[in-house]
Design a protein around this motif. Structure first.
Motif, PDB file in Angstrom:
ATOM      1  N   GLY A   1      33.603  -2.529  23.870  1.00  0.00           N
ATOM      2  CA  GLY A   1      32.842  -1.760  25.193  1.00  0.00           C
ATOM      3  C   GLY A   1      31.354  -1.900  25.977  1.00  0.00           C
ATOM      4  O   GLY A   1      31.364  -3.458  25.654  1.00  0.00           O
ATOM      5  N   LYS A   2      30.872  -0.659  26.729  1.00  0.00           N
ATOM      6  CA  LYS A   2      29.936  -1.072  26.903  1.00  0.00           C
ATOM      7  C   LYS A   2      28.423  -1.984  25.816  1.00  0.00           C
ATOM      8  O   LYS A   2      28.028  -2.833  26.420  1.00  0.00           O
ATOM      9  CB  LYS A   2      29.256   0.029  27.880  1.00  0.00           C
ATOM     10  N   LYS A   3      28.695  -1.513  24.465  1.00  0.00           N
ATOM     11  CA  LYS A   3      27.784  -2.113  23.521  1.00  0.00           C
ATOM     12  C   LYS A   3      28.179  -2.530  22.365  1.00  0.00           C
ATOM     13  O   LYS A   3      28.808  -0.833  22.157  1.00  0.00           O
ATOM     14  CB  LYS A   3      26.005  -2.015  23.993  1.00  0.00           C
ATOM     15  N   VAL A   4      28.772  -2.964  22.094  1.00  0.00           N
ATOM     16  CA  VAL A   4      28.398  -3.687  21.049  1.00  0.00           C
ATOM     17  C   VAL A   4      27.984  -2.704  20.195  1.00  0.00           C
ATOM     18  O   VAL A   4      26.505  -3.412  19.624  1.00  0.00           O
ATOM     19  CB  VAL A   4      29.834  -4.958  20.091  1.00  0.00           C
TER      20      VAL A   4
ATOM     21  N   GLY B   1      35.932   4.383  30.218  1.00  0.00           N
ATOM     22  CA  GLY B   1      35.373   3.777  30.911  1.00  0.00           C
ATOM     23  C   GLY B   1      35.686   1.859  31.279  1.00  0.00           C
ATOM     24  O   GLY B   1      35.654   1.230  31.721  1.00  0.00           O
ATOM     25  N   VAL B   2      35.336   1.847  30.058  1.00  0.00           N
ATOM     26  CA  VAL B   2      36.344   0.034  29.972  1.00  0.00           C
ATOM     27  C   VAL B   2      37.227   0.093  28.956  1.00  0.00           C
ATOM     28  O   VAL B   2      37.988   0.758  27.883  1.00  0.00           O
ATOM     29  CB  VAL B   2      34.939  -0.397  28.394  1.00  0.00           C
ATOM     30  N   LYS B   3      37.953  -1.257  30.050  1.00  0.00           N
ATOM     31  CA  LYS B   3      39.717  -0.916  30.425  1.00  0.00           C
ATOM     32  C   LYS B   3      39.219  -1.789  28.872  1.00  0.00           C
ATOM     33  O   LYS B   3      39.154  -2.527  28.301  1.00  0.00           O
ATOM     34  CB  LYS B   3      39.877  -2.090  31.108  1.00  0.00           C
ATOM     35  N   GLY B   4      40.500  -1.452  27.570  1.00  0.00           N
ATOM     36  CA  GLY B   4      40.751  -2.546  26.500  1.00  0.00           C
ATOM     37  C   GLY B   4      39.690  -2.057  25.571  1.00  0.00           C
ATOM     38  O   GLY B   4      39.216  -2.747  24.303  1.00  0.00           O
ATOM     39  N   SER B   5      39.181  -0.808  25.579  1.00  0.00           N
ATOM     40  CA  SER B   5      37.601  -1.053  24.491  1.00  0.00           C
ATOM     41  C   SER B   5      38.437  -0.433  23.442  1.00  0.00           C
ATOM     42  O   SER B   5      39.421   0.096  23.226  1.00  0.00           O
ATOM     43  CB  SER B   5      37.097   0.860  25.061  1.00  0.00           C
TER      44      SER B   5
END
Length: 91
Positions: A15-18, A33-37
């Protein structure tokens, strides 16, 4: 049921931040909004920590393998270049 029994911990693997998040809203902000999150919820913080540590360990191992492959490719290229230069000097 009390709030402590229903509390969940969310691990964001991609994601944006693990990391580990203590609410769905925090988690959602990291994955929307993160593809493949990728995320997963856990009943305890220790289970969440174990899952994140395991994931990060696998990621590090994979990174090392890729680095070795690239290092070997570069080494082979440089070695081939040096052999080619040496052959040209002998002519």
């Amino acid at each position: 049921m009390n709030d402590q029994m229903m509390k969940k911990y969310y691990v964001v693997f991609h994601g944006k931040k693990v990391g580990i998040y203590h609410s769905w809203i925090e988690c959602a902000r990291m994955i929307i909004g993160v593809k493949g999150s990728r995320y997963e919820s856990f009943e305890s913080e220790s289970d969440a920590r174990k899952a994140l540590d395991k994931y990060q360990g696998k990621e590090d191992e994979a990174g090392t393998d890729i680095k070795e492959v690239y290092a070997n490719i570069i080494f082979a290229f440089v070695l081939g270049f040096m052999i080619g230069v040496k052959r040209r000097k002998n002519y």
